[in-house]
Design a protein around this motif. Sequence first.
Motif, PDB file in Angstrom:
ATOM      1  N   ALA A   1       0.827  -1.210   0.000  1.00 43.42           N
ATOM      2  CA  ALA A   1       0.000   0.000   0.000  1.00 43.42           C
ATOM      3  C   ALA A   1       0.862   1.260   0.000  1.00 43.42           C
ATOM      4  O   ALA A   1       0.538   2.248  -0.661  1.00 43.42           O
ATOM      5  N   ARG A   2       1.957   1.200   0.721  1.00 46.36           N
ATOM      6  CA  ARG A   2       2.844   2.365   0.771  1.00 46.36           C
ATOM      7  C   ARG A   2       3.393   2.651  -0.630  1.00 46.36           C
ATOM      8  O   ARG A   2       3.449   3.799  -1.057  1.00 46.36           O
ATOM      9  N   HIS A   3       3.754   1.615  -1.329  1.00 43.66           N
ATOM     10  CA  HIS A   3       4.302   1.819  -2.670  1.00 43.66           C
ATOM     11  C   HIS A   3       3.230   2.346  -3.619  1.00 43.66           C
ATOM     12  O   HIS A   3       3.496   3.221  -4.449  1.00 43.66           O
ATOM     13  N   VAL A   4       2.007   1.842  -3.492  1.00 43.70           N
ATOM     14  CA  VAL A   4       0.924   2.270  -4.383  1.00 43.70           C
ATOM     15  C   VAL A   4       0.633   3.757  -4.202  1.00 43.70           C
ATOM     16  O   VAL A   4       0.520   4.507  -5.173  1.00 43.70           O
ATOM     17  N   ALA A   5       0.539   4.196  -2.962  1.00 46.28           N
ATOM     18  CA  ALA A   5       0.162   5.601  -2.725  1.00 46.28           C
ATOM     19  C   ALA A   5       1.325   6.548  -2.954  1.00 46.28           C
ATOM     20  O   ALA A   5       1.120   7.702  -3.301  1.00 46.28           O
TER      21      ALA A   5
ATOM     22  N   CYS B   1      -5.630  -5.612  -0.854  1.00 46.53           N
ATOM     23  CA  CYS B   1      -4.639  -4.753  -1.505  1.00 46.53           C
ATOM     24  C   CYS B   1      -5.075  -4.398  -2.920  1.00 46.53           C
ATOM     25  O   CYS B   1      -4.850  -3.289  -3.386  1.00 46.53           O
ATOM     26  N   LYS B   2      -5.704  -5.377  -3.589  1.00 47.64           N
ATOM     27  CA  LYS B   2      -6.187  -5.085  -4.942  1.00 47.64           C
ATOM     28  C   LYS B   2      -7.238  -3.976  -4.878  1.00 47.64           C
ATOM     29  O   LYS B   2      -7.257  -3.067  -5.699  1.00 47.64           O
ATOM     30  N   ARG B   3      -8.087  -4.066  -3.851  1.00 47.68           N
ATOM     31  CA  ARG B   3      -9.103  -3.032  -3.685  1.00 47.68           C
ATOM     32  C   ARG B   3      -8.463  -1.678  -3.393  1.00 47.68           C
ATOM     33  O   ARG B   3      -8.851  -0.656  -3.963  1.00 47.68           O
ATOM     34  N   TYR B   4      -7.457  -1.668  -2.522  1.00 47.85           N
ATOM     35  CA  TYR B   4      -6.762  -0.415  -2.192  1.00 47.85           C
ATOM     36  C   TYR B   4      -6.129   0.173  -3.456  1.00 47.85           C
ATOM     37  O   TYR B   4      -6.233   1.366  -3.725  1.00 47.85           O
ATOM     38  N   TRP B   5      -5.488  -0.691  -4.239  1.00 44.87           N
ATOM     39  CA  TRP B   5      -4.856  -0.280  -5.503  1.00 44.87           C
ATOM     40  C   TRP B   5      -5.895   0.363  -6.422  1.00 44.87           C
ATOM     41  O   TRP B   5      -5.668   1.419  -7.017  1.00 44.87           O
ATOM     42  N   LYS B   6      -7.082  -0.263  -6.504  1.00 50.32           N
ATOM     43  CA  LYS B   6      -8.154   0.285  -7.347  1.00 50.32           C
ATOM     44  C   LYS B   6      -8.665   1.616  -6.798  1.00 50.32           C
ATOM     45  O   LYS B   6      -8.973   2.533  -7.546  1.00 50.32           O
TER      46      LYS B   6
END
Lengths: 184, 90
Positions: free
Chosen positions: B16-20, B46-51
């Motif tokens: 999540a840190r990398h995505v944001a 995590c997929k949901r967070y990424w989306k």
Amino acid sequence: MISAEEIKSLIERYTANLMRAAFSLNFDENEAEELVQATFCAYLEGGSRYQKRSQLLTYLFGILYNKARETRRRRDRHPSLEAIDEKFDSHFDAEEHWDQPSMDSMTEVEKQVQSSAIGHLLKECLDGLTEIMAMAFTLKEVEGISSSQICAILRLTPSNLGVTLFRARNKLRECLMNKGAVIV
Amino acid sequence: MSLLDSLMGMTCQRFARHVANGEEPLGGGSYRRLQFWVHWTICPFCKRYWKEIREINRLHRSMSALANHPAVPLPVIKRRLTEGILKRYS
């Protein structure tokens, strides 16, 4: 001395970009127009400081950002940045897995109803960002400015830019969730 | 540790840190990127967070595009700016 034709060309070329940036910092239409005018005036008065190493638009964004900061500093207060990081960390357990998984999925009908309202909520949430977060996020996602140029405009290191974007996106996500929005 | 365990070695928080953040490379080269996408495949949260983060980016772009159509049309704003600035500097 810059000619009237050059001034007209400057305004014609850059007003839309600067207005978009001002809106993203949550200035209303009148304030945004004033901010853009102040930006052009500052450029015309200090144009000799502009060095052609950077694009003029990048330089104008830098002026607008500083003007916006001056204005917002007078009227806004924001919670500490550490609070955003703590909130992010609180979502994970000791094993660094999600402690409270995100929201339930929506049906297609619910999504349609939601999408009309979520833009409005996002606008409200943008107001909760600091000016540096809102500006970095807008320059990155809307204006498509390169990271190195954003760093130059906002005087950030690449690492600080990453942290700023991380905080902006998580703060928006938290805000939308707190308002009951289901994002996807 | 088996290869499978190793491939699943990324935590949700790191993901999540990398995505944001989006700016800093994961480090560790293509193997780390593979870990990232393996994690994306197996972790629904995590997929949901990424989306969600992608959707927030998209929403912001859409909302900003609306700013191209303010209540006062852009040509009027440009005209007012031109008049005001020319008056000031003439």
